[in-house]
Write a protein that holds these residues in place. Structure first.
Motif, short mmCIF file in Angstrom:
data_model
loop_
_atom_site.label_atom_id
_atom_site.label_comp_id
_atom_site.label_asym_id
_atom_site.label_seq_id
_atom_site.Cartn_x
_atom_site.Cartn_y
_atom_site.Cartn_z
N PHE A 185 0.79 -1.24 0.00
CA PHE A 185 0.00 0.00 0.00
C PHE A 185 0.82 1.29 0.00
O PHE A 185 0.26 2.37 -0.17
N HIS A 186 2.13 1.22 0.17
CA HIS A 186 2.93 2.46 0.32
C HIS A 186 2.74 3.39 -0.88
O HIS A 186 2.69 2.93 -2.03
N PRO A 187 2.65 4.71 -0.61
CA PRO A 187 2.27 5.67 -1.65
C PRO A 187 3.22 5.74 -2.84
O PRO A 187 2.77 6.08 -3.94
N ASP A 188 4.51 5.45 -2.65
CA ASP A 188 5.41 5.51 -3.81
C ASP A 188 5.11 4.38 -4.81
O ASP A 188 5.52 4.44 -5.97
N HIS A 189 4.37 3.36 -4.38
CA HIS A 189 3.98 2.25 -5.26
C HIS A 189 2.55 2.38 -5.79
O HIS A 189 2.20 1.74 -6.77
N THR A 190 1.74 3.17 -5.09
CA THR A 190 0.29 3.17 -5.37
C THR A 190 -0.28 4.56 -5.68
O THR A 190 -1.46 4.66 -6.00
N GLY A 191 0.54 5.60 -5.58
CA GLY A 191 0.02 6.98 -5.69
C GLY A 191 -0.77 7.25 -6.95
O GLY A 191 -1.69 8.08 -6.94
N ASN A 192 -0.44 6.55 -8.02
CA ASN A 192 -1.12 6.80 -9.30
C ASN A 192 -2.37 5.97 -9.52
O ASN A 192 -2.92 5.97 -10.62
N ALA A 225 -4.37 -7.06 -5.39
CA ALA A 225 -3.51 -6.61 -4.28
C ALA A 225 -3.78 -7.49 -3.07
O ALA A 225 -4.75 -8.27 -3.05
N GLY A 226 -2.94 -7.34 -2.05
CA GLY A 226 -3.16 -8.04 -0.79
C GLY A 226 -4.42 -7.51 -0.12
O GLY A 226 -4.90 -6.41 -0.44
N ALA A 227 -4.96 -8.30 0.84
CA ALA A 227 -6.21 -7.92 1.50
C ALA A 227 -6.11 -6.54 2.16
O ALA A 227 -7.02 -5.71 2.05
N PHE A 228 -4.99 -6.28 2.81
CA PHE A 228 -4.83 -5.00 3.51
C PHE A 228 -4.88 -3.83 2.52
O PHE A 228 -5.52 -2.81 2.77
N THR A 229 -4.22 -4.01 1.37
CA THR A 229 -4.19 -2.96 0.35
C THR A 229 -5.58 -2.77 -0.26
O THR A 229 -6.02 -1.63 -0.48
N CYS A 230 -6.28 -3.87 -0.53
CA CYS A 230 -7.64 -3.78 -1.09
C CYS A 230 -8.55 -3.01 -0.15
O CYS A 230 -9.33 -2.15 -0.58
N ALA A 252 5.88 -4.34 5.08
CA ALA A 252 4.52 -3.82 5.04
C ALA A 252 3.53 -4.97 5.09
O ALA A 252 3.84 -6.09 4.66
N LYS A 253 2.34 -4.67 5.58
CA LYS A 253 1.25 -5.65 5.57
C LYS A 253 0.78 -5.88 4.14
O LYS A 253 0.73 -4.95 3.35
N GLY A 254 0.39 -7.11 3.83
CA GLY A 254 -0.28 -7.38 2.56
C GLY A 254 0.59 -7.25 1.33
O GLY A 254 0.14 -6.77 0.30
N CYS A 255 1.84 -7.72 1.42
CA CYS A 255 2.71 -7.66 0.23
C CYS A 255 2.35 -8.80 -0.74
O CYS A 255 1.98 -9.89 -0.32
N VAL A 256 2.49 -8.49 -2.03
CA VAL A 256 2.16 -9.43 -3.09
C VAL A 256 3.30 -9.44 -4.10
O VAL A 256 3.91 -8.39 -4.36
N GLY A 257 3.61 -10.62 -4.66
CA GLY A 257 4.61 -10.72 -5.71
C GLY A 257 3.99 -11.23 -7.00
O GLY A 257 2.86 -11.76 -7.00
N LEU A 258 4.72 -11.06 -8.10
CA LEU A 258 4.26 -11.53 -9.42
C LEU A 258 5.41 -12.27 -10.07
O LEU A 258 6.51 -11.72 -10.21
N ARG A 285 -11.08 -1.27 -3.08
CA ARG A 285 -11.25 -1.89 -4.40
C ARG A 285 -10.26 -3.03 -4.55
O ARG A 285 -9.37 -3.19 -3.71
N GLY A 286 -10.41 -3.78 -5.64
CA GLY A 286 -9.40 -4.76 -5.99
C GLY A 286 -9.80 -6.20 -5.70
O GLY A 286 -10.71 -6.47 -4.91
#
Ligand SMILES: [Zn+2]
Length: 199
Positions: A62-69, A80-85, A114-120, A90-91
């Motif tokens: 969820f950190h803003p440098d990754h999600t700001g846009n 995204a992870g549950a915490f980020t959703c 961070a909580k709720g990290c996801v990889g691809l 949304r998501g």
């Protein structure tokens, strides 16, 4: 924005320091494009929106440098992870391994950062965002020993031989080196505390 080509199908728009905006991964599948993190700069948003066709977005955390846009870019589906959703209202939640027919593999990453990290994972490459990094506690870099043990197990289970680490130069790192590095941190643990202070 200068695009860095990593493989025939994988590229990235590199992170910038000011304003802090994370690397944006671009995975070109046959009939759609997957975007791993959307950054926070206007340049990153414009670069994403300039990619034609259907796009799915994955937010590493969820950190803003990754999600700001996230409100500035157009996409079909967001994962995204549950915490980020919950945070963004949304998501589609990635709380277990998700395998797509086109070869995309999404998975949760137990992380001290961070909580709720996801990889691809796609082919020989895995985007890990900031998941392998520590967090700050009382001004010190710290890992949670249990989460670090789980993280190392997930990373070892991946087939990809190259790990893509946000904000880092080089961005593309050998799996063996990353696993060895985290193993050295884990070796510093003290049985009397869940915290591993380092650095
Ligand atoms: Zn972060």
């Amino acid at each position: 924005m200068e695009k860095q080509q990593i493989s025939e199908q994988i590229s990235c728009f590199p992170a910038v320091q000011s304003p802090l905006s994370a690397d944006v991964g671009v995975i070109q599948c046959a009939d759609e494009t997957w975007i791993f993190d959307v950054g926070s700069s206007e340049e990153a948003a414009a670069a994403i929106n300039a990619i034609p066709g259907q796009k799915n977005v994955v937010l590493s955390h969820f950190h803003p440098d990754h999600t700001g846009n996230v409100d500035r870019v157009a996409y079909s589906a967001l994962y995204a992870g549950a915490f980020t959703c919950r945070r963004f209202g949304r998501g589609i939640t990635v709380d277990e391994h998700r395998y797509f027919e086109n070869g995309i593999h999404l998975f949760p990453l137990p992380s001290s950062h961070a909580k709720g990290c996801v990889g691809l994972e796609y082919g020989d490459y895995a985007f890990l965002g900031d998941a392998i990094y520590s967090t700050m506690k009382d001004g010190k870099a710290v890992y949670n020993a249990g989460l670090l043990r789980e993280l190392i197990a997930v990373l070892k289970s991946l087939h990809a031989n190259w790990f893509l680490l946000s904000h880092r130069k080089p961005f593309v790192n050998p799996k063996a080196e990353v696993v060895a590095w985290l193993g050295e941190v884990y070796a510093l643990r003290d049985p009397h505390t869940p915290y591993i202070f380092c650095g």
